[in-house]
Design an enzyme around this catalytic site. Structure first.
Site, PDB file in Angstrom:
ATOM      1  N   ALA A  65      57.400 106.266 124.069  1.00  0.00           N
ATOM      2  CA  ALA A  65      57.725 104.919 124.525  1.00  0.00           C
ATOM      3  C   ALA A  65      56.426 104.109 124.577  1.00  0.00           C
ATOM      4  O   ALA A  65      55.334 104.668 124.703  1.00  0.00           O
ATOM      5  CB  ALA A  65      58.372 104.986 125.901  1.00  0.00           C
ATOM      6  N   GLY A 109      58.832 110.093 124.373  1.00  0.00           N
ATOM      7  CA  GLY A 109      60.111 109.560 123.920  1.00  0.00           C
ATOM      8  C   GLY A 109      60.371 109.841 122.449  1.00  0.00           C
ATOM      9  O   GLY A 109      61.529 109.898 122.021  1.00  0.00           O
ATOM     10  N   GLU A 112      61.845 113.194 122.442  1.00  0.00           N
ATOM     11  CA  GLU A 112      63.195 113.080 123.018  1.00  0.00           C
ATOM     12  C   GLU A 112      64.168 112.470 122.018  1.00  0.00           C
ATOM     13  O   GLU A 112      65.316 112.907 121.903  1.00  0.00           O
ATOM     14  CB  GLU A 112      63.133 112.243 124.303  1.00  0.00           C
ATOM     15  CG  GLU A 112      62.379 112.968 125.415  1.00  0.00           C
ATOM     16  CD  GLU A 112      62.099 112.084 126.620  1.00  0.00           C
ATOM     17  OE1 GLU A 112      61.592 110.958 126.440  1.00  0.00           O
ATOM     18  OE2 GLU A 112      62.394 112.508 127.747  1.00  0.00           O
ATOM     19  N   GLU A 132      53.921 113.187 128.991  1.00  0.00           N
ATOM     20  CA  GLU A 132      54.055 112.143 130.012  1.00  0.00           C
ATOM     21  C   GLU A 132      53.244 112.428 131.262  1.00  0.00           C
ATOM     22  O   GLU A 132      52.753 111.535 131.934  1.00  0.00           O
ATOM     23  CB  GLU A 132      55.545 111.968 130.404  1.00  0.00           C
ATOM     24  CG  GLU A 132      56.402 111.274 129.362  1.00  0.00           C
ATOM     25  CD  GLU A 132      57.049 112.224 128.370  1.00  0.00           C
ATOM     26  OE1 GLU A 132      56.565 113.364 128.207  1.00  0.00           O
ATOM     27  OE2 GLU A 132      58.047 111.809 127.749  1.00  0.00           O
TER      28      GLU A 132
HETATM   29  C1  HXC Z   1      51.741 102.295 122.714  1.00  0.00           C
HETATM   30  C2  HXC Z   1      50.527 103.585 121.266  1.00  0.00           C
HETATM   31  C3  HXC Z   1      51.217 104.745 121.687  1.00  0.00           C
HETATM   32  C4  HXC Z   1      52.239 104.585 122.684  1.00  0.00           C
HETATM   33  C5  HXC Z   1      49.783 105.303 120.185  1.00  0.00           C
HETATM   34  N1  HXC Z   1      49.660 103.980 120.342  1.00  0.00           N
HETATM   35  N2  HXC Z   1      50.729 105.796 120.994  1.00  0.00           N
HETATM   36  N3  HXC Z   1      50.791 102.381 121.778  1.00  0.00           N
HETATM   37  N4  HXC Z   1      52.441 103.352 123.163  1.00  0.00           N
HETATM   38  N5  HXC Z   1      52.965 105.611 123.106  1.00  0.00           N
HETATM   39  C6  HXC Z   1      48.751 103.087 119.651  1.00  0.00           C
HETATM   40  C7  HXC Z   1      47.326 103.245 120.143  1.00  0.00           C
HETATM   41  O1  HXC Z   1      47.123 102.522 121.328  1.00  0.00           O
HETATM   42  C8  HXC Z   1      46.553 102.666 118.979  1.00  0.00           C
HETATM   43  O2  HXC Z   1      46.606 101.271 119.023  1.00  0.00           O
HETATM   44  C9  HXC Z   1      47.355 103.117 117.766  1.00  0.00           C
HETATM   45  O3  HXC Z   1      48.665 103.407 118.271  1.00  0.00           O
HETATM   46  C10 HXC Z   1      46.805 104.362 117.128  1.00  0.00           C
HETATM   47  O4  HXC Z   1      46.657 105.343 118.147  1.00  0.00           O
HETATM   48  P1  HXC Z   1      45.307 106.179 118.356  1.00  0.00           P
HETATM   49  O5  HXC Z   1      45.365 106.728 119.731  1.00  0.00           O
HETATM   50  O6  HXC Z   1      44.124 105.361 117.983  1.00  0.00           O
HETATM   51  O7  HXC Z   1      45.502 107.325 117.257  1.00  0.00           O
HETATM   52  P2  HXC Z   1      44.969 108.828 117.307  1.00  0.00           P
HETATM   53  O8  HXC Z   1      43.554 108.865 117.802  1.00  0.00           O
HETATM   54  O9  HXC Z   1      45.275 109.383 115.964  1.00  0.00           O
HETATM   55  O10 HXC Z   1      45.866 109.562 118.420  1.00  0.00           O
HETATM   56  C11 HXC Z   1      47.261 109.710 118.209  1.00  0.00           C
HETATM   57  C12 HXC Z   1      47.963 110.136 119.528  1.00  0.00           C
HETATM   58  C13 HXC Z   1      47.602 109.168 120.657  1.00  0.00           C
HETATM   59  C14 HXC Z   1      47.520 111.577 119.894  1.00  0.00           C
HETATM   60  C15 HXC Z   1      49.460 110.154 119.239  1.00  0.00           C
HETATM   61  O11 HXC Z   1      47.839 107.814 120.188  1.00  0.00           O
HETATM   62  C16 HXC Z   1      48.399 109.369 121.906  1.00  0.00           C
HETATM   63  O12 HXC Z   1      48.103 110.294 122.679  1.00  0.00           O
HETATM   64  N6  HXC Z   1      49.374 108.485 122.157  1.00  0.00           N
HETATM   65  C17 HXC Z   1      50.155 108.506 123.374  1.00  0.00           C
HETATM   66  C18 HXC Z   1      51.157 109.631 123.355  1.00  0.00           C
HETATM   67  C19 HXC Z   1      51.973 109.673 124.634  1.00  0.00           C
HETATM   68  O13 HXC Z   1      51.424 109.795 125.734  1.00  0.00           O
HETATM   69  N7  HXC Z   1      53.295 109.531 124.510  1.00  0.00           N
HETATM   70  C20 HXC Z   1      54.182 109.521 125.647  1.00  0.00           C
HETATM   71  C21 HXC Z   1      54.412 108.108 126.083  1.00  0.00           C
HETATM   72  S1  HXC Z   1      55.396 108.013 127.539  1.00  0.00           S
HETATM   73  P3  HXC Z   1      45.287 100.376 118.838  1.00  0.00           P
HETATM   74  O14 HXC Z   1      45.772  98.971 119.047  1.00  0.00           O
HETATM   75  O15 HXC Z   1      44.292 100.827 119.831  1.00  0.00           O
HETATM   76  O16 HXC Z   1      44.866 100.654 117.424  1.00  0.00           O
HETATM   77  C22 HXC Z   1      56.946 108.211 127.005  1.00  0.00           C
HETATM   78  C23 HXC Z   1      58.006 108.191 128.079  1.00  0.00           C
HETATM   79  C24 HXC Z   1      59.356 108.185 127.501  1.00  0.00           C
HETATM   80  O17 HXC Z   1      57.219 108.377 125.870  1.00  0.00           O
HETATM   81  C25 HXC Z   1      60.323 107.790 128.551  1.00  0.00           C
HETATM   82  C26 HXC Z   1      61.738 107.724 128.068  1.00  0.00           C
HETATM   83  C27 HXC Z   1      62.102 106.495 127.399  1.00  0.00           C
END
Ligand code: HXC
Length: 258
Positions: A65, A109, A112, A132
């Site tokens: 998400a 998400g 999921e 998360e």
């Molecule tokens: C918003 C995101 C994002 C996310 C990545 N980006 N994941 N933006 N929400 N979930 C964006 C980054 O900010 C970045 O934008 C661009 O995508 C590229 O990401 P990087 O981090 O630079 O890439 P990389 O170094 O290759 O790392 C990839 C990654 C990392 C390991 C996937 O991005 C990451 O850890 N993302 C978050 C994963 C996460 O925590 N997901 C769970 C979310 S909570 P910019 O603008 O800086 O280039 C969730 C709850 C669900 O899902 C609830 C139910 C609906």
């Protein structure tokens, strides 16, 4: 229909939906989930479609998400507005099979969403996780419920508590994915599987989906009873007559999906 966050196309009897927010690794926001829901409903209502494939990019199925949006939410935004999950349930209403073709990250998400599909075909570079906890939240779209059913309590606890990622090989061993293929063959493999399914009788395909899903919702004896009734109902279809006649006449069946 024009969408801003997804790409939609039709190949034969297969509907293909690609998540398409490349700059954010397909992070799932409200607009994207609304568009995805609409595209799924459209394919479900279209008699020319027999199976649906949902995919992302080579780098990410979806990285979860959208954290930039969630960062400022209050409890009331999350609870009363249900801003995060309000449009995540549409996929559960889809009666045709939905195959997730996952390459790269399927996190939070994203994992999921893949688990809400009927089965997952993974590229060899796929990575699954529920990170998360690192953000100070817990999974909110079924991660703590579908993951233990798919991979056992031990592995689900491990993934949800440590936030570590599981690669494609581990995901296949654990039963989360049905097959692994080379990343450059992922879409072909998923489209081929979907084409096989779309060539079957659609009402029978829907009965299979409904019956297998029952296995997760009820007791064994009720599930077996449900399956028995569906099995009996197959004899009311034209395609049962055609399927069995084709076997006896030693030719491929020509299903009319009725
Ligand atoms: C918003 C995101 C994002 C996310 C990545 N980006 N994941 N933006 N929400 N979930 C964006 C980054 O900010 C970045 O934008 C661009 O995508 C590229 O990401 P990087 O981090 O630079 O890439 P990389 O170094 O290759 O790392 C990839 C990654 C990392 C390991 C996937 O991005 C990451 O850890 N993302 C978050 C994963 C996460 O925590 N997901 C769970 C979310 S909570 P910019 O603008 O800086 O280039 C969730 C709850 C669900 O899902 C609830 C139910 C609906």
């Amino acid at each position: 229909m024009d969408y801003a966050n997804i790409l939609v196309e039709v190949q034969g009897r297969v509907g293909l939906i690609r998540l398409n927010r490349p700059k954010a690794l397909n992070a799932l926001n409200d607009d994207l989930m609304n568009e995805l829901g609409q595209a799924l409903l459209n394919f479900d209502a279209d008699d020319a479609i027999g199976c649906i494939v949902l995919t992302g990019s080579e780098k990410a199925f979806a990285a979860g998400a959208d954290i930039t949006l969630m960062a400022n939410y209050s409890y009331m935004d999350a609870y009363k507005g249900d801003y995060i999950t309000r449009n995540w349930e549409t996929i559960r209403r889809i009666r045709k099979p939905v195959i997730a073709a996952v390459a790269g990250y399927a996190l939070g998400g994203g994992c999921e969403l893949a688990m809400m599909c009927d089965f997952i075909i993974a590229a060899d570079n796929a990575k699954f996780g529920q990170p998360e906890i690192k953000l100070g939240i817990i999974p909110g779209a079924g991660g703590t419920q579908r993951l233990p059913r798919a991979v056992s309590k031990a592995k689900a606890m491990d993934l949800c508590l440590t936030a570590r990622m599981m690669d494609a090989a581990e995901a296949e061993r654990a039963g989360l994915v049905s097959r692994i293929v080379a990343a450059d063959k992922l879409l072909d493999e998923a489209m081929d599987a979907a084409t096989v399914i779309a060539g079957m009788s659609l009402p029978i395909v829907m009965m299979v989906k409904e019956s297998v899903n029952r296995a997760y919702e009820t007791t064994l004896s009720e599930g077996v009873q449900f399956e028995r009734r569906q099995f009996h109902a197959t004899f009311a279809t034209e395609d049962q007559k055609e399927g069995m006649r084709a076997f006896l006449e030693k030719r491929p069946p020509n299903f009319t999906h009725k």
